[in-house]
Design an enzyme around this catalytic site. Sequence first.
Site, mmCIF file in Angstrom:
data_model
loop_
_atom_site.group_PDB
_atom_site.id
_atom_site.type_symbol
_atom_site.label_atom_id
_atom_site.label_comp_id
_atom_site.label_asym_id
_atom_site.label_seq_id
_atom_site.Cartn_x
_atom_site.Cartn_y
_atom_site.Cartn_z
ATOM 1 N N CYS A 136 0.602 -1.614 0.124
ATOM 2 C CA CYS A 136 -0.061 -0.510 0.300
ATOM 3 C C CYS A 136 1.006 1.338 0.265
ATOM 4 C CB CYS A 136 -1.135 -0.009 1.254
ATOM 5 S SG CYS A 136 -2.361 -1.506 1.268
ATOM 6 N N HIS A 137 1.910 1.635 1.200
ATOM 7 C CA HIS A 137 2.807 2.717 1.454
ATOM 8 C C HIS A 137 4.003 2.787 1.141
ATOM 9 C CE1 HIS A 137 -1.595 3.652 2.301
ATOM 10 N NE2 HIS A 137 -1.431 4.307 1.550
ATOM 11 N N GLY A 138 5.033 1.079 0.938
ATOM 12 C CA GLY A 138 6.353 0.610 0.758
ATOM 13 C C GLY A 138 6.871 0.234 1.874
ATOM 14 N N TYR A 170 -5.005 12.452 -1.085
ATOM 15 C CA TYR A 170 -3.830 10.927 -1.131
ATOM 16 C C TYR A 170 -2.316 11.056 -1.037
ATOM 17 C CZ TYR A 170 -3.506 6.064 -0.876
ATOM 18 O OH TYR A 170 -3.461 4.954 -0.657
ATOM 19 N N ARG A 202 0.766 10.533 1.502
ATOM 20 C CA ARG A 202 1.758 9.294 1.106
ATOM 21 C C ARG A 202 3.314 10.640 1.080
ATOM 22 N NH1 ARG A 202 -0.332 5.240 -2.624
ATOM 23 N NH2 ARG A 202 -0.054 7.510 -4.067
#
Lengths: 184, 430
Positions: free
Chosen positions: A148-150, B294, B298
């Site tokens: 998902c986000h590494g 999003y 991130r």
Amino acid sequence: MSDTHISDGEHEDPSRRDFIYISTAAAAAVGAGSLAWPLVSQMSAASDTRAAGSIEIDVSKIEEGQQLKVLWRGKPVFVRYRTQKEIDAADAVEIDGLRDPETDEARFRPAFDGKIHKNILVMVGVCTHFGCIPVGEAGDFDGWYCPCHGSHYDTSGRIRKGPAPKNMVIPEYTYISDTVIKVG
Amino acid sequence: MSGPSTYEPKYAAAKWMDKRLPIIRMGVDFMGFPSPRNLNYWYAFGGILSLCLMSQILTGIILAMHYTPHVDMAFDSVQRIRRDVPFGWLLQSMHAVGASMFFLAVYIHMFRGLFYGSYKAPRELLWIIGCAIYLAMMATGFLGYTLPWGQMSFWGATVITGFFGAIPFVGESLQQWLLGGYSVGNPTLQRFFSLHYLLPFVIAALVALHVWAVHHVGQNNPIGIDVKTKEDTLPFHPFYTMKDGFAIAVFLMIFALFVFYLPDALGHADNYQRADPMKTPPHIVPEWYFLPFYAILRAVPDKLLGIILMFGAIVVLFVLPWLDTAKVRSMRFRPTTRRFFYIFLFMCFILGWCGGNSPDDLAFTFGHKNVMVDGHEVSEAIGMTFKTLSRIGTIYYFGFFLFLLPVLGWIEKTKKLPDSITKAIHDGEA
């Protein structure tokens, strides 16, 4: 309300008005509070949801290098039979440099014989970032990698790289025989 | 702004009504609302948005008659709506595409407000109510996306509810309270359905406040100066009902194009897979209208900070009226700010692009270098990752609101404002 005439002996009594204010306010406060409590509480996990909170896993069928994925409380639990290479890799890590410092040893519970067996790793297979399920034998440390986000986890499930703040969680579990684990 | 009522009932029944419940008077006054005479098509999106809300509520009420909010049946019930229910394919498509159209329209509406300074005094509350509507729309969109119970529904819900788990101390209990269990499950789906049904009516109530506020302070206009005389205005009906009506017709053609020819173009193929709590899709992405946020989430390696920045990106909109220090409303007369605004608009698209891609992938390739992998020499591309690009976008996003707008308001030399809307029209400036 329409009768504004006040005869003798019927003086306006401020303490009577105070009584109405205070008692109404008190009743409203208690009423609002006691109404809010069940309205808020009904959202919590219901009794049947909480009752389904423990499972038993037979670990005897797992071969070395294999991983079992079992659903527990709606989340997968990884039961991994680690290879010697993976155990050595986890042991070799410097604890001081970790984001969530924890020895490999600390991530195990005693087996039925009272000893720590570092080959069977039991862990909640949920990334501590936003709850995705990491992929096994992947990432920079050959442990787990969250797509998902590494986030990269090592062979002990400890966070090594990426946005996740914590190591993957070790659930409360006990060995109830040589080969059966009770989680929850 | 509205002034005293000019309505005079003509018929006996209308007079009878007017004495008892002056609802006709209210409607007539409402439609005759004096609007600036220089409004352009960017001002048609209020009407378009009202239509979007009505369409979503109508199709949503119908879908709820056929949908089953249960983890074992939700996915199949949506497929049944699309295949078996008479015209279900149309209504489901209108509702799903309608959400995207709603957001498309609201973004244009918001950028228009930004450009013409519609958030400045005396329209601060009007703008803030609008931000609240946008926030409620985001919540409704997220809740609704969970209902089909596909893979993206499930994992999107897991990621978003995970935000609450990041709050120090109370996070985990709060998350379990929201989910009604240890993870996203049946209790979650049922409450999401209930709230998804409720929120549109909250939005409708907020829209009523929004419209009330705009009728009280009057509409802003492309040159951003106040209405001074009656000559500066036109009655809303028939002038702007016609203009809005034409814009709605064009908008509906784009809407219909998606509904009939590209019903899945704005969705994600993974949502045609049933939700599976044991398997995460390789690439979780939200719907396109959440992508810029999003990307901000991130852009930072820290979980809590990422969430704070993401919510901060919305909070900053609420305080915008006090961040922009300029006296002049419309960016037509603010040449420097206008350029930075276009960069801001561009950065929002950049952030959206970043949000749709993996953070570690390359956005731009600058060249190649040779690296050794397992004893072999491999050519590896070097360049800028989406993570770096999203950091640039995030810095500009916050920089625009927190630094550029406050500072430019002080130092910028604005162009001369016209004396009145009418004069500007005659001089060809409006």
